[in-house]
Design an enzyme around this catalytic site. Structure first.
Site, PDB file in Angstrom:
ATOM      1  NE  ARG A  21      -2.389   5.519   0.135  1.00 14.40           N
ATOM      2  CZ  ARG A  21      -3.186   6.203   0.938  1.00 14.40           C
ATOM      3  NH1 ARG A  21      -3.994   7.105   0.438  1.00 14.40           N
ATOM      4  NH2 ARG A  21      -3.195   5.988   2.240  1.00 14.40           N
ATOM      5  NE  ARG A  35      10.104  11.076   3.611  1.00 13.34           N
ATOM      6  CZ  ARG A  35       9.420  10.383   4.504  1.00 13.34           C
ATOM      7  NH1 ARG A  35      10.032   9.533   5.300  1.00 13.34           N
ATOM      8  NH2 ARG A  35       8.120  10.569   4.625  1.00 13.34           N
ATOM      9  NE  ARG A  55      -7.722  -7.370  -1.689  1.00 13.85           N
ATOM     10  CZ  ARG A  55      -7.593  -8.682  -1.799  1.00 13.85           C
ATOM     11  NH1 ARG A  55      -8.467  -9.389  -2.512  1.00 13.85           N
ATOM     12  NH2 ARG A  55      -6.607  -9.303  -1.194  1.00 13.85           N
ATOM     13  NE  ARG A  63      -1.700  -2.493   8.102  1.00  2.93           N
ATOM     14  CZ  ARG A  63      -2.063  -1.230   8.077  1.00  2.93           C
ATOM     15  NH1 ARG A  63      -1.147  -0.290   8.042  1.00  2.93           N
ATOM     16  NH2 ARG A  63      -3.330  -0.884   8.079  1.00  2.93           N
ATOM     17  CD  GLU A 114      -4.408  -4.456   8.068  1.00  6.35           C
ATOM     18  OE1 GLU A 114      -4.212  -3.792   9.104  1.00  6.35           O
ATOM     19  OE2 GLU A 114      -4.497  -3.952   6.936  1.00  6.35           O
ATOM     20  CE1 TYR A 133      -6.130   3.961   0.405  1.00  3.10           C
ATOM     21  CE2 TYR A 133      -5.233   3.493  -1.753  1.00  3.10           C
ATOM     22  CZ  TYR A 133      -5.152   3.408  -0.384  1.00  3.10           C
ATOM     23  OH  TYR A 133      -4.081   2.769   0.168  1.00  3.10           O
ATOM     24  CG  ASP A 173      -5.296   9.350   3.619  1.00  3.43           C
ATOM     25  OD1 ASP A 173      -5.462   8.115   3.631  1.00  3.43           O
ATOM     26  OD2 ASP A 173      -4.305   9.899   3.108  1.00  3.43           O
TER      27      ASP A 173
HETATM   28  N1  UDP Z   1       2.938  -0.855  -0.084  1.00  2.00           N
HETATM   29  C1  UDP Z   1       3.830  -1.884  -0.264  1.00  2.00           C
HETATM   30  N2  UDP Z   1       4.655  -2.244   0.769  1.00  2.00           N
HETATM   31  C2  UDP Z   1       4.593  -1.646   1.971  1.00  2.00           C
HETATM   32  C3  UDP Z   1       3.665  -0.610   2.173  1.00  2.00           C
HETATM   33  C4  UDP Z   1       2.854  -0.238   1.119  1.00  2.00           C
HETATM   34  O1  UDP Z   1       3.903  -2.471  -1.326  1.00  2.00           O
HETATM   35  O2  UDP Z   1       5.366  -2.040   2.875  1.00  2.00           O
HETATM   36  C5  UDP Z   1       2.076  -0.470  -1.226  1.00  2.00           C
HETATM   37  C6  UDP Z   1       0.713  -1.162  -1.211  1.00  2.00           C
HETATM   38  O3  UDP Z   1       0.293  -1.439  -2.512  1.00  2.00           O
HETATM   39  C7  UDP Z   1      -0.180  -0.093  -0.591  1.00  2.00           C
HETATM   40  C8  UDP Z   1       0.419   1.177  -1.179  1.00  2.00           C
HETATM   41  O4  UDP Z   1       1.826   0.907  -1.213  1.00  2.00           O
HETATM   42  O5  UDP Z   1      -1.514  -0.258  -0.945  1.00  2.00           O
HETATM   43  C9  UDP Z   1       0.109   2.420  -0.394  1.00  2.00           C
HETATM   44  O6  UDP Z   1       0.556   2.255   0.948  1.00  2.00           O
HETATM   45  P1  UDP Z   1      -0.185   2.938   2.147  1.00  2.00           P
HETATM   46  O7  UDP Z   1       0.581   2.678   3.376  1.00  2.00           O
HETATM   47  O8  UDP Z   1      -0.518   4.336   1.771  1.00  2.00           O
HETATM   48  O9  UDP Z   1      -1.503   2.059   2.225  1.00  2.00           O
HETATM   49  P2  UDP Z   1      -2.791   2.259   3.129  1.00  2.00           P
HETATM   50  O10 UDP Z   1      -2.612   3.500   3.958  1.00  2.00           O
HETATM   51  O11 UDP Z   1      -3.850   2.396   2.122  1.00  2.00           O
HETATM   52  O12 UDP Z   1      -2.892   1.004   3.913  1.00  2.00           O
END
Ligand code: UDP
Length: 399
Positions: free
Chosen positions: A178, A182, A258, A289, A310, A364, A366
């Protein structure tokens, strides 16, 4: 000559799935739709509300940033709200300093104390990747192959253990995919063509989708199959967008999710962290976060601020399900529930029902995917009603 009464449909859940479906039905055929939601507000987990103390628009169930490549979906949401440009530029606060996320050229150069150009960084990161892994079987292998151990352990390992409550070796590689990596200075969290946040919040968008003379909304109305008396004179068809296992009273067990909880940050500052989202990937910080909601509406001015830490945890009875875990045991359970769903209309006490959305299909998803699927599904349903055949029970197939 008396005309036939218009059919009435019941939609359970007023998130994007139920709401878009309800609107498409009333626009696509002569009918009435009643939408029930057990909460005291519409919009499901996208619900936004102005904070009484600060006037800031708060995403009550966590940050939602709309991002899509789908022109049809982008046009659709614009019918019901003014979306303002918003770019999510996430930062990661680690024991080694503050970095830009997703990993980009600035992150790489700062992390390794270098001044590499894109090609140099690409070669450098490739040299760090674990060459013994050909086909990554899980999240950890995917990360080690792509990034090497140091970046993986700093940015992903701890965050993922906190977020998912399991080891990254137990998660599919697709979860990591996901996030992009870059080799330029683009620090936009998303890659999609259209990105934004509704000027008046998501709840206003949903309220406008539901604002139609043939749609009625009932809030605080919990749907429970065991006490629901289906009668064709009340509703000819039910569309359910709640959790699939809850529909069946968890008869086969609970699907793993979760959930997240939010802790209000006490602050007198007018700007607590200077950014909408800062991730905390270290394992010794208990939260994942912090989001500071005034930064989601840079077009507004507020003297005060509101922010939340969170936390992620396992979903227990009574908690709101957020992220489907989809471990092997969950997938086996999902198969059972889907067969129960397929047979429900012809089983004793059953009634005609279809299941739609993130919770009812246990995926999962969006917001854009939810809306797209609700549009496509409603077209199929309308066609079935025109042809007097049964609508599809689910919008998707499970492998
Ligand atoms: N992830 C991580 N560190 C970060 C952000 C994301 O390890 O700083 C991992 C984490 O396992 C997460 C996944 O990358 O579930 C996908 O991130 P995304 O931001 O897409 O998660 P969501 O939108 O589901 O909160």
């Amino acid at each position: 000559m008396t005309s036939l009464p218009k059919p009435r449909f019941l939609v359970i859940g007023s998130g994007f799935s139920g709401t878009v479906l309800a609107r498409q039905l009333v626009e696509g055929m002569e009918c009435f739709v009643e939408v029930w939601d057990e909460r005291s507000h519409v919009a499901g987990n996208c619900h936004t509300e102005r904070d009484a103390a600060t006037g800031v628009m708060v995403h009550k169930y966590g940050p939602h940033i709309f991002n899509t490549d789908n022109e049809q979906v982008w046009k659709y949401v614009h019918r019901f709200g003014d979306f303002r440009p918003f770019v999510n530029r996430v930062k990661a606060c680690t024991s080694r300093g503050m970095f830009s996320m997703p990993i980009n050229l600035l992150t790489i150069n700062q992390f390794f104390g270098k001044t590499m150009n894109p090609d140099e960084a690409r070669n450098f990161i490739a040299s760090l990747g674990d060459k013994t892994i050909n086909e990554p079987k899980n999240f950890e292998e995917q990360a080690l192959k792509m990034l090497g151990r140091e970046l993986y352990e700093t940015f992903f390992k701890g965050y993922t253990i906190k977020q998912w409550g399991c080891h990254p070796t137990d998660l599919p590689a697709s979860v990591l995919k996901r996030l992009p990596i870059r080799f330029n200075y683009d620090d936009n969290y998303y890659e999609k063509k259209y990105q934004g946040i509704p000027a008046e919040g998501y709840t206003e968008v949903i309220r406008r989708i539901l604002d139609h003379p043939n749609i009625t909304v009932r809030l605080g109305e919990k749907f429970d199959v065991s006490s629901f008396h289906f009668s064709l004179s009340a509703f000819s068809y039910i569309f359910y967008t709640g959790p699939l296992d809850a529909f069946f009273g968890y008869s086969e067990g609970r699907l793993g999710y979760r959930t997240v909880t939010f802790e209000h940050v006490e602050t007198d500052s007018s700007d607590y962290q200077g950014n909408a989202v800062i991730n905390y990937p270290d394992l010794d910080t208990p939260f994942t976060r912090i989001h500071e909601h005034k930064h989601f509406t840079p077009w507004e001015k507020h003297d005060k601020t509101v922010a939340f830490r969170e936390y992620s945890k396992e979903t227990e009875p009574g908690d709101i399900p957020y992220y489907p875990k989809r471990l092997a045991t969950d997938q086996a359970l999902l198969k059972k529930y889907r067969s129960l769903g397929e047979e429900f209309s012809i089983s004793p006490g059953g009634f005609p029902v279809s299941f739609l959305g993130r919770l009812a299909t246990y995926r999962y998803m969006d917001m854009e995917a939810v809306i797209n699927e609700a549009i496509v599904f409603s077209e199929n349903v309308l066609q079935s009603f025109r042809e007097k055949t049964a609508p599809p029970v689910f919008p998707n197939h499970e492998r």
